[in-house]
Write a protein that holds these residues in place. Structure first.
Motif, PDB file in Angstrom:
ATOM      1  N   ILE A 109      12.462   1.548   4.369  1.00 49.74           N
ATOM      2  CA  ILE A 109      11.403   0.619   4.773  1.00 49.74           C
ATOM      3  C   ILE A 109      10.207   1.423   5.251  1.00 49.74           C
ATOM      4  CG2 ILE A 109      10.732  -1.199   6.385  1.00 49.74           C
ATOM      5  CD1 ILE A 109      13.641  -2.108   6.435  1.00 49.74           C
ATOM      6  N   GLY A 110       9.040   1.108   4.691  1.00 48.62           N
ATOM      7  CA  GLY A 110       7.812   1.782   5.091  1.00 48.62           C
ATOM      8  C   GLY A 110       6.770   0.797   5.571  1.00 48.62           C
ATOM      9  N   VAL A 111       6.032   1.166   6.603  1.00 51.26           N
ATOM     10  CA  VAL A 111       4.904   0.379   7.083  1.00 51.26           C
ATOM     11  C   VAL A 111       3.630   1.131   6.723  1.00 51.26           C
ATOM     12  CG1 VAL A 111       3.745  -0.633   9.075  1.00 51.26           C
ATOM     13  CG2 VAL A 111       6.246  -0.657   8.944  1.00 51.26           C
ATOM     14  N   LEU A 112       2.772   0.473   5.965  1.00 48.46           N
ATOM     15  CA  LEU A 112       1.534   1.093   5.479  1.00 48.46           C
ATOM     16  C   LEU A 112       0.329   0.404   6.110  1.00 48.46           C
ATOM     17  CD1 LEU A 112       2.309   1.064   1.627  1.00 48.46           C
ATOM     18  CD2 LEU A 112       3.229   2.609   3.368  1.00 48.46           C
ATOM     19  N   GLY A 113      -0.828   1.002   5.944  1.00 50.04           N
ATOM     20  CA  GLY A 113      -2.073   0.327   6.260  1.00 50.04           C
ATOM     21  C   GLY A 113      -2.522   0.436   7.704  1.00 50.04           C
ATOM     22  N   CYS A 114      -3.278  -0.586   8.131  1.00 43.02           N
ATOM     23  CA  CYS A 114      -4.006  -0.502   9.398  1.00 43.02           C
ATOM     24  C   CYS A 114      -3.098  -0.500  10.625  1.00 43.02           C
ATOM     25  CB  CYS A 114      -5.007  -1.651   9.482  1.00 43.02           C
ATOM     26  SG  CYS A 114      -6.368  -1.489   8.283  1.00 43.02           S
ATOM     27  N   MET A 115      -2.030  -1.283  10.606  1.00 40.72           N
ATOM     28  CA  MET A 115      -1.102  -1.293  11.740  1.00 40.72           C
ATOM     29  C   MET A 115      -0.422   0.068  11.862  1.00 40.72           C
ATOM     30  SD  MET A 115       2.020  -3.944  12.392  1.00 40.72           S
ATOM     31  CE  MET A 115       3.199  -3.748  13.731  1.00 40.72           C
TER      32      MET A 115
END
Length: 485
Positions: A109-115
């Motif tokens: 699981i990956g969290v990308l972007g502004c957050m």
């Protein structure tokens, strides 16, 4: 009062299709001998465009996209950080994904972007199921980060670049209707509005090479696309200097013209404009070409000069209204204009709130994206000001803004009854497969009987009925247009 507020907010959610709470999934690709990639995108159009870049990068690394999160090998959430509510939705979604991960321990699981950029490695401490954290400028590094995560390590890259534009990456068009597409022409923002996290999560402004933009637009048109939207956090500030000749400058107006000249059959839109950059040169360029849509998204944020000053918007109420007057003077009253408005910013008085309402009445926007103020950690507003407007007052002010905008939107739309609008067919209506849905030049959704038309057709539609958000009508042929005239 509470019921009225709830009803107004429900209306906002239905019409505000591109606000921070919007979620966009992707389509299935053939999976044979490939790992399965699921991407869920939150937030603005820039995020959706970025997910198309991510899909392209990961396709080269041997992944194919899927719409089935539960059975994916790799799950990316491309996140928004502009409001706390958007981040909380991501955290809730991570808990749901963790259930899948426990059943399939190999899932990453990956969290990308502004957050991801805002929280950085802290996100790994707070959300134990997350394996990869990547900011908006590090998507080229994703294959390496995935390999790292596959060994049991955590993969992190939140480096912000002054050069990265992904100009050489051909986006994979996710969940595409095959008719409309997004083209990112610049990244980052230099405006430093006091309430906004974007300069800290997306970095400084940099503009893409115009030749790469023109090639992407031409390729889209050659492949059957009929409309492109040029994207940037502050799209009108686009300015490209030729590295070999610094005096050779391509402004946004010049780029807009060059894209329009690809073909009169290719519609051109753009978003988002900062009031200080929507110059008369841009307006006259829009006027010159029929295929540049007569629609401008021009965030106001407040109708009061003092509030605009502490927001660091760099313009006054009078300046904003002068730009509106110029739009009406050059492009006419029929030009569609939309806005962003924040209710209950720090220290906003009741009288200053009334200034926002009076601005809506003066401008008569076609629609707007309206929110109550949400303090974002690390922004100048969070450091300098107290978030001192009680939640119930914020919600009441927001409801009043929505109520005024809903009325004006309905009135603006009713003026179109009996007119003929050129509509680009984007697909079947959500409510009936007997109707087609498309958008007018002014970015209004138009529903009409499908008859023998097909996706991608331009259809002249006589408007017969309307709501605050949608126009309804029937197709008319040339002979009928002449008679109606």
């Amino acid at each position: 009062m509470e019921n009225r507020i709830a009803q107004s907010l429900k209306i906002l959610t239905e019409t505000d299709k591109e606000a921070c709470e919007t979620v966009r999934l992707l389509e299935n690709e053939p999976i044979t001998n490939k790992k399965r990639l699921f991407i869920e995108s939150y937030g603005c159009q820039m995020n959706f465009a970025d997910s198309e870049i991510v899909a392209s990068v990961m396709r080269e690394a041997g992944f194919a996209t899927t719409s089935d999160a539960e059975n994916a090998d790799l799950v990316f959430l491309n996140t928004c950080a502009i409001r706390d509510n958007a981040e909380q939705r991501v955290r809730t979604r991570l808990k749901q994904l963790n259930v899948y991960k426990k059943k399939r321990p190999g899932m990453l699981i990956g969290v990308l972007g502004c957050m991801a950029e805002r929280l950085k490695a802290k996100l790994l401490e707070e959300e134990k199921m997350v394996d990869i954290v990547t900011g908006p400028d590090a998507y080229r590094d994703l294959p390496r980060l995935v390999e790292e995560a596959e060994t049991g390590q955590k993969g992190v890259n939140v480096f912000l670049s002054r050069e990265e534009t992904y100009a050489d990456i051909s986006p994979v068009r996710l969940n595409s209707n095959g008719i409309t597409a997004l083209i990112s022409i610049m990244r980052g923002c230099d405006n430093m509005c006091s309430f906004c996290v974007v300069p800290y999560t997306r970095g400084r402004e940099r503009s893409r090479d115009p030749e790469s933009i023109l090639k992407e637009a031409q390729d889209l048109f050659d492949n059957g696309y009929k409309e492109v939207t040029l994207l940037g956090q502050n799209v009108d500030s686009y300015k490209y200097a030729n590295p070999e000749n610094k005096n050779e400058i391509v402004s946004f107006a010049k780029l807009l013209e060059r894209v329009a000249l690809i073909s009169p059959e290719l519609r051109v839109r753009f978003s988002t404009s900062h009031p200080k950059d929507i110059t008369d040169e841009v307006l006259y360029t829009i006027k010159k070409y029929d295929n540049i849509c007569k629609y401008i998204h021009l965030p106001a944020q407040s109708g009061n000069t003092r509030v605009l000053e502490i927001m660091n918007r760099t313009y006054t109420r009078e300046w904003y209204l002068e730009r509106i007057d110029s739009i009406r003077r050059i492009l006419g009253d029929e030009c569609g204009i939309s806005h962003d408005m924040i209710a209950g910013f720090c220290t906003e008085t009741e009288e200053e709130h009334q200034d926002s309402l009076s601005l809506l009445e003066y401008v008569r926007f076609d629609f707007g994206y309206m929110f109550s103020y949400s303090e974002r950690p690390g922004t100048p507003a969070a450091k300098k000001f107290t978030d001192d407007i009680p939640a119930d007052i914020k919600q009441r002010r927001l409801a009043e803004i929505i109520e005024v905008q809903q009325r004006i939107s309905t009135e603006r739309n009713k003026k179109l009854i009996g007119t003929i609008q050129k509509v680009l067919v984007e697909g079947t209506s959500k409510r009936s497969d007997q109707d087609f849905s498309g958008r007018s030049d002014q970015n209004k959704v138009v529903i009409f009987p499908r008859e023998n038309f097909k996706k991608g057709d331009y259809v002249n539609v006589l408007i017969t009925d309307t709501t605050s958000a949608t126009l309804r009508g029937k197709a008319v042929v040339e002979e009928e247009i002449i008679q109606l005239a």
